[in-house]
Design an enzyme around this catalytic site. Structure first.
Site, PDB file in Angstrom:
ATOM      1  N   ARG A   4      17.922  88.961 -14.741  1.00 18.73           N
ATOM      2  CA  ARG A   4      17.107  88.875 -15.955  1.00 18.73           C
ATOM      3  C   ARG A   4      16.207  90.102 -16.056  1.00 18.73           C
ATOM      4  NH1 ARG A   4      15.854  84.307 -18.283  1.00 18.73           N
ATOM      5  NH2 ARG A   4      15.478  85.743 -20.006  1.00 18.73           N
ATOM      6  N   ASP A  39      23.355  73.645 -17.773  1.00 17.15           N
ATOM      7  CA  ASP A  39      21.943  73.844 -18.110  1.00 17.15           C
ATOM      8  C   ASP A  39      21.279  72.472 -18.099  1.00 17.15           C
ATOM      9  OD1 ASP A  39      19.505  74.852 -19.036  1.00 17.15           O
ATOM     10  OD2 ASP A  39      20.204  75.195 -21.088  1.00 17.15           O
ATOM     11  N   CYS A  72      21.168  78.906 -15.891  1.00 12.32           N
ATOM     12  CA  CYS A  72      20.087  79.808 -16.322  1.00 12.32           C
ATOM     13  C   CYS A  72      18.783  79.517 -15.582  1.00 12.32           C
ATOM     14  CB  CYS A  72      19.889  79.698 -17.823  1.00 12.32           C
ATOM     15  SG  CYS A  72      19.602  78.008 -18.363  1.00 12.32           S
ATOM     16  N   GLN A 109      19.150  86.088 -21.786  1.00 11.59           N
ATOM     17  CA  GLN A 109      19.849  85.358 -20.722  1.00 11.59           C
ATOM     18  C   GLN A 109      21.314  85.796 -20.667  1.00 11.59           C
ATOM     19  OE1 GLN A 109      18.514  82.719 -18.603  1.00 11.59           O
ATOM     20  NE2 GLN A 109      20.407  83.219 -17.538  1.00 11.59           N
ATOM     21  N   ARG A 129       9.049  84.040 -27.365  1.00  5.95           N
ATOM     22  CA  ARG A 129       9.753  82.806 -26.982  1.00  5.95           C
ATOM     23  C   ARG A 129       9.124  81.654 -27.737  1.00  5.95           C
ATOM     24  NH1 ARG A 129      11.279  80.122 -21.224  1.00  5.95           N
ATOM     25  NH2 ARG A 129      12.886  81.683 -21.484  1.00  5.95           N
ATOM     26  N   HIS A 161      19.588  82.411 -26.813  1.00  2.00           N
ATOM     27  CA  HIS A 161      18.890  82.961 -25.639  1.00  2.00           C
ATOM     28  C   HIS A 161      19.569  84.289 -25.243  1.00  2.00           C
ATOM     29  CE1 HIS A 161      16.272  83.179 -22.331  1.00  2.00           C
ATOM     30  NE2 HIS A 161      16.641  82.130 -21.626  1.00  2.00           N
TER      31      HIS A 161
HETATM   32  N1  NVA Z   1      18.098  75.015 -22.675  1.00  2.00           N
HETATM   33  C1  NVA Z   1      16.933  75.313 -21.883  1.00  2.00           C
HETATM   34  C2  NVA Z   1      16.987  76.708 -21.366  1.00  2.00           C
HETATM   35  C3  NVA Z   1      15.829  77.089 -20.481  1.00  2.00           C
HETATM   36  C4  NVA Z   1      15.919  78.500 -19.988  1.00  2.00           C
HETATM   37  C5  NVA Z   1      15.686  75.103 -22.723  1.00  2.00           C
HETATM   38  O1  NVA Z   1      15.663  75.536 -23.888  1.00  2.00           O
HETATM   39  O2  NVA Z   1      14.744  74.482 -22.240  1.00  2.00           O
HETATM   40  N1   CP Z   2      16.276  81.083 -17.744  1.00  2.00           N
HETATM   41  C1   CP Z   2      15.051  81.210 -18.264  1.00  2.00           C
HETATM   42  O1   CP Z   2      14.879  81.606 -19.411  1.00  2.00           O
HETATM   43  O2   CP Z   2      14.047  80.897 -17.415  1.00  2.00           O
HETATM   44  P1   CP Z   2      12.495  80.756 -17.793  1.00  2.00           P
HETATM   45  O3   CP Z   2      12.378  79.551 -18.695  1.00  2.00           O
HETATM   46  O4   CP Z   2      11.824  80.576 -16.474  1.00  2.00           O
HETATM   47  O5   CP Z   2      12.053  82.001 -18.497  1.00  2.00           O
END
Ligand code: NVA
Ligand code: CP
Length: 338
Positions: free
Chosen positions: A324, A237, A279, A143, A113, A140
């Protein structure tokens, strides 16, 4: 900078984008996840990853993705090593290419990540073992697997023509992934976002091309009320994604205030069965530090979604979160079992 990574192919089983799976590959993982979920619930799960070792690289925070990889691996008998934003040499004293070649010799698979899609691609190019994208600035994919499993469970196993509507920051990773995934699966995908926050042209082209092949449809608009008519899913989101500076909040609130998911917007679908999805994490009340700041500075209780929607029977967000784990387990099993 161009590297030799451009010439190397990721190991089979890697998951860098959802579109690279293709429709059948994507749905096969969702089917496997449903079977693994049932097996776990019925106490008949078989450990198929005993002796496997998995590295988890997180340049950014995570609750669901990290915990899902750890629980999925443990359920299947594999071990995990967590490499967080601090405490390893990655990206500071050691390049991604060198890190990949080290970890590839120690581990059977690597989750990443981070900030840039190019980084996960470079990691995959050098690792020689499967690399899974746990979120980048662009996509993602894990997800999406959980979201589609949840849509199948709560709306219909047949995805054809279901309307999946995303409201909010249409340029972010989740919005881009929804547009492409829904299009690939023959769904009617709609994105409602202000002009400055709509998905970029290359992503819209990719999605439109996939929709032609699948019989699906894509639609990007600035009009949230129009986008939700007949929607089976309303999805939103966070307004500011990880990696963006706090200073963008003022402008983002200004742009997205008309795009909040409220009870009125849910009712505007004209369907009693519309589900709310997110998410997570969500700003839906003032109970968190961020929610408190949003309340004090902008006079809003919740940001992208109001608490009455988030906490309503239409909301399936915690089922999504659980899924997930089951879908990530499917990714691990399908990548690592010979
Ligand atoms: N768009 C958000 C998704 C988090 C799961 C981010 O990248 O922070
Ligand atoms: N939705 C998601 O990716 O959650 P986290 O940031 O907690 O992993």
């Amino acid at each position: 900078m161009t590297t030799t990574a451009d010439r190397l192919t990721p190991a089979p089983g890697s998951l860098l984008t959802e579109s690279s799976l293709g429709r059948d590959g994507f749905l096969a993982l969702v089917d496997l996840a449903a079977e693994l979920k049932a097996a776990r619930a019925e106490g008949r799960e078989v450990r198929r990853l005993t002796g496997k070792n998995i590295a988890l690289i997180f340049e950014k925070a995570s609750t669901r993705t990290r915990c899902s990889f750890e629980v999925a691996a443990a359920d299947q008998g594999a071990s995990t090593t967590y490499l967080g934003p601090d405490g390893s040499h990655i990206g500071r004293e050691e390049s991604i290419a060198d890190t990949a070649q080290v970890l590839g010799r120690l581990y059977d698979g690597i989750e990443f990540r981070g900030f840039a899609q190019e980084t996960v691609e470079e990691l995959a190019a050098y690792a020689g073992v499967p690399v899974w994208n746990g979120l980048t600035d662009q996509w993602h994919p894990t997800q999406m697997l959980a979201d589609v499993l949840t849509i199948r469970e709560t709306i219909s196993p047949d995805l054809t023509g279901l309307s999946w509507t995303y409201i909010g920051d249409g340029r972010n990773n989740v919005a881009r992934s929804i547009l492409v995934t829904g299009a690939m699966l023959g769904m009617d995908v709609r994105i409602a976002a202000p002009g400055a926050l709509q998905p970029p042209a290359d992503v819209r082209r990719l999605a439109a091309g996939l929709a032609v092949l699948s019989g699906g449809n894509t639609f990007v608009t600035g009009d949230a009320a129009d986008a939700v008519i007949g929607a089976d899913v309303i999805y939103t989101d966070t307004w500011v994604s990880m990696g963006e500076p706090d200073s963008v909040w003022d402008e983002r609130v200004e742009l997205l205030r008309p795009y909040r998911v409220t009870a009125e917007l849910m009712a505007a679908t004209g369907k009693a069965t519309t589900r709310f999805m997110h998410c997570l994490p969500a700003v839906h009340d003032s109970s968190t530090e961020l929610g408190q700041r949003v309340h004090e500075r902008y006079g809003l209780s919740g940001a992208e979604v109001t608490d009455d929607v988030f906490s309503s029977p239409a909301s399936v967000v915690f089922q999504q979160a659980e899924n997930r784990m089951h879908t990530i387990k499917a990714v691990l099993v399908s990548s690592l079992v010979d």
